[in-house]
Structures are given as structure tokens and as C-alpha cells.
Design an enzyme around this catalytic site. Structure first.
Site, short mmCIF file in Angstrom:
data_model
loop_
_atom_site.label_atom_id
_atom_site.label_comp_id
_atom_site.label_asym_id
_atom_site.label_seq_id
_atom_site.Cartn_x
_atom_site.Cartn_y
_atom_site.Cartn_z
N PHE A 145 -35.13 40.79 14.14
CA PHE A 145 -34.89 40.05 12.90
C PHE A 145 -33.40 39.91 12.71
CE2 PHE A 145 -34.00 39.34 8.49
CZ PHE A 145 -34.92 38.37 8.16
N ASP A 232 -25.93 43.69 16.09
CA ASP A 232 -26.21 43.24 14.72
C ASP A 232 -26.43 44.49 13.86
OD1 ASP A 232 -27.25 42.41 12.32
OD2 ASP A 232 -28.65 40.96 13.17
N LYS A 273 -24.49 42.77 4.18
CA LYS A 273 -25.19 43.58 3.17
C LYS A 273 -24.27 44.55 2.44
CE LYS A 273 -29.79 43.08 5.23
NZ LYS A 273 -30.32 42.12 4.27
#
Length: 426
Positions: A145, A232, A273
Site C-alpha cells: 500500500f 516507503d 504522516k
């Protein structure tokens, strides 16, 4: 003027009528957050065990970050990159020194950062690694994801996110996660490989943690074949897993990151984030000069990328992580959580597994991935004062803000254990 919401159902009905139905939220209408707690419109208090998908590692409404936001918002919020500003340079110096890279590209959302990393990797390959223009392929892991843009869903394994959004972007090869032999085999057999994009822990897939030497071997294999190792860390980074980054491995750093022997340095690091503590969209791509220098004026950009407000907030958000030793707290309390849940698993017929690292964890219940059991348990947890979300029909992710205390964590474990013990499948 914002219309006043008087009760939860009013808010839910308004979203249903006027908003696109691209999410399926738990029916909690939240109006206030502070530290590890959230309150709904009716005033009910909850423990937050999702942390906005790890965007609020520093806790809700952290006072230091809030003060920075207020101060900067009163002075200058946006110039675009048509001009310099007095915050961007200091932010770039701070974050590159913080994570140990030469250069940073500031962006906004996580998906933008992933897209930017893919562009940088391909341009590097064409201009510096002898790959023929437009022929570059990037290897990704199955069940990944990385976001929901058209390019990213092109290599997604999630049919819901992917179906009927084609045609899809070519140039990606999927291999099994946690399989270094598959990575080596592809690199031996395929030409024009640019890099390998991977999550150090697959969060959305169900908090799958690979073998301890997986990332190290991936980096070695990538460098043997002269391709880029791209990490990531949008969800796993910034202290979530008990280290500053998940690529730090099982480090024992007690202050800021010391780049111990367990550290596996990515060629390209992607962050987002918690980079802003949940106050403002900020993401970043970090790399050293030989890679990042392929970006020249006009080749990439963003009106809001590197804006003064986001840059100032990010510096304070990272300061909070370091000053409050949030990685160390996540390391300690994550182990406590898994130890307690494992004891519960050992005596429960309804829960089969607990896994994770730091304060990114999941439990697996004895049901199929297509069931509604995990959702139903989350509904029961909500009634008992704890908010979590399933990642699949039988997996629940638990990721509280990293400012949580041992006393609070034990109270949350009590809630989880009681809720599941009392739970009856529908």
C-alpha cells in the site's frame, strides 16, 4: 460559516448526502482530541488506537506543535516556490541532518511523495545508470500500500482500490514480500530495472513484519545489480516502530538515531504522516546528491510543497519526537502490548495471533478475511471507549499515539481483552 452539528447522526447523514462515498468510517463523530484521547459530539471519551493512520504519533493537539502553527500562521503561510522564504532553507537543513541525507524534496501528501520518488528514481536511471528512456521498470512487493493515485494503484494488489480506474500505468513488477530470492531472481533475469520500492513493515496489509535480515539483504541485492533501494516509511517512520525509522532495525538508541549496525540506509527515503504531527499535510523525499541532483528547475514541483507553515510545523514535530524520546517509548510499550496480547492469545480460542513492532501492532481473529468479524469487534471496542479499525475482515490494527503511558496502555489492554472475551459473533 460552518453549520453547527448537534448530534452524531446529523453529521453522518450530512456526510452521506453531500460527500463522496469513498470511505467507510466507524460511526464515531469526533469533535475534540488531546494526547491519546478523542471525544465525540456527545462528549463520550475514547482512547485513540489508530492515530490517524500514524499521522499523530506525537498525540492530538500537541501544545508545542500547536504553538508553532499559530506563530507561523500569523506571519506567513504560503509563497509558492516562485520565491524563496525564510523557513524552507532552515527546514531543509534540519531534516537532512536529522535523517542523514544530502537533499530533501518537500511535498504534501504521502502519495505525492511516493510519486515523486518514482519520478526521481526513473530520471536517475535514464540519466546516470544507462537505462533506456521510458524503459525503466520498478519492482514492488505484493500486498503493498503506497497510496491511491493512478500510477500507484497500477501496482496495487487491492482490487477495491484498483478496479475500474484503468488504463493502468506500466513499468512495475510485483514479487512476494519478504522474499529476497524472488528479488534477486528478477534482477538477474530482467533488464532496465530502476529500483525496488518496499514498505519495511506492511501496515495496511495487516502489519506484516518481515524477517530481521530482509531489508539488509534487499539493499545488498539492489546494490549488487546497481538499482535503487527505496523505502516507503510514511506509516512506519518517525518512531512508530520503536526506532526513528523501521530501516533502523532492532536498534538500542536511547536518544536520537545513532545509525547503529542494524541500520539499512535507503537510497531514497519517503516520509509523511507524523512529519507534521497531524497538524498539516507534509511529506518528504530524501536522497543523496548523486540521486537528487537529477531534479532541475521545471522537472518537478508543487505549489504548496515546502510552504513556510508546513516546514515550520515539521521542524517542531520532529523536535518533539527527539525531545520526548517517542521512539524509545514505542519500543518499550510495544513490547509490553505484545506480551500482554500474547498471554491473551494463548488462552483465547477467538484470537489466533498478535504481531507487530513498536506501537504498530495487529491481532488476527479466527475468521476469514472476507468476514465482518474484525469490524464488529471494532464496533464493540468503540462502545467500550477505544477506537480502532480493521485492515481486513479478520485483522485489527492497534496503533496508539506514541505519547501513551504504561498505565494508559494497560488500561487499553484491559478494554481489548474484555471486549473480545465478551464478544459474540453475529
Amino acid at each position: 460559516m460552518i453549520e453547527e452539528i448537534k448530534n452524531s447522526q446529523q453529521a453522518i447523514d450530512m456526510e452521506d448526502k453531500y460527500g463522496a462515498h469513498n470511505y467507510h468510517p466507524l460511526p464515531a463523530v469526533l469533535a475534540k482530541g488531546d494526547g491519546v484521547f478523542l471525544w465525540d459530539v456527545e462528549g463520550k471519551k475514547y482512547y485513540d488506537f489508530l492515530s490517524s493512520y500514524s499521522a499523530v504519533n506525537q498525540g492530538h493537539s500537541h501544545p508545542r506543535i500547536l504553538e508553532t502553527l499559530k506563530k507561523q500562521a500569523e506571519t506567513l503561510t504560503l509563497t509558492s516556490r516562485a520565491f524563496h522564504n525564510n523557513i524552507l532553507g532552515p527546514f531543509e537543513k534540519y531534516i537532512t541532518e536529522y535523517f542523514g541525507f544530502d537533499k530533501v524534496l518537500a511535498m504534501n501528501s504521502g502519495a505525492e511523495a511516493v510519486e515523486s520518488a518514482l519520478k526521481i528514481a526513473r530520471k536517475w536511471a535514464y540519466e546516470k545508470n544507462g537505462v533506456a528512456p521510458n524503459a525503466g521498470k520498478i519492482i514492488v512487493a505484493e500486498q503493498n500500500f503506497h497510496g491511491r493515485t493512478t500510477t500507484i494503484i497500477s501496482f496495487s494488489s487491492d482490487d477495491t482500490a484498483k478496479n475500474n480506474f484503468g488504463p493502468y500505468t506500466a513499468g512495475f513488477i510485483k514479487i512476494p514480500y519478504n522474499d529476497t530470492e524472488a528479488l534477486d531472481k528478477i534482477l538477474q533475469g530482467e533488464d532496465n530495472i530502476v529500483g525496488f520500492l518496499v514498505e519495511p513493515i506492511q501496515g495496511e496489509a495487516g502489519v506484516f513484519r518481515p524477517d530481521n535480515d530482509y531489508l539488509k539483504k534487499c539493499k545488498e541485492i539492489c546494490h549488487k545489480h546497481n538499482v535503487l533501494f527505496i523505502a516507503d516509511e510514511i506509516q512506519t517512520g518517525i518512531a512508530r516502530t520503536g526506532s526513528l525509522l523501521a530501516v533502523c532495525g532492532d536498534c538500542t538508541c536511547e536518544g536520537h538515531c545513532e545509525k547503529q549496525s542494524t541500520y539499512v540506509e535507503p537510497d531514497i527515503l519517503i516520509l509523511g504522516k507524523a512529519l507534521s504531527g497531524g497538524f498539516y499535510p507534509v511529506s518528504a523525499v530524501l536522497a543523496n546528491d548523486p540521486i537528487m541532483e537529477v531534479l532541475t528547475p521545471g522537472t518537478h514541483g508543487s505549489t504548496f510543497g515546502g510552504n513556510p507553515l508546513g516546514a515550520a510545523i515539521a521542524v517542531t514535530a520532529l523536535d518533539v519526537v527527539k525531545d520526548e524520546k517517542l521512539a524509545q517509548n514505542a519500543r518499550k510499550l510495544g513490547q509490553l502490548f505484545r506480551d500482554r496480547m500474547q498471554k491473551f492469545v494463548d488462552k483465547s480460542e477467538f484470537v489466533s495471533l498478535v504481531r507487530g513492532k513498536g506501537l504498530l501492532n495487529a491481532i488476527v481473529v479466527n475468521d476469514s478475511p472476507d468476514s465482518s468479524t474484525a469490524w464488529d469487534i471494532c464496533m464493540a471496542l468503540k462502545e467500550n471507549g477505544l477506537l480502532a479499525k480493521p485492515t481486513h475482515g479478520n485483522i485489527i490494527r492497534f496503533a496508539p499515539p506514541l505519547v501513551i503511558t504504561e498505565e494508559q496502555l494497560n488500561e487499553c489492554c484491559d478494554i481489548i481483552e474484555k471486549t473480545i472475551t465478551d464478544f459474540k459473533k453475529k
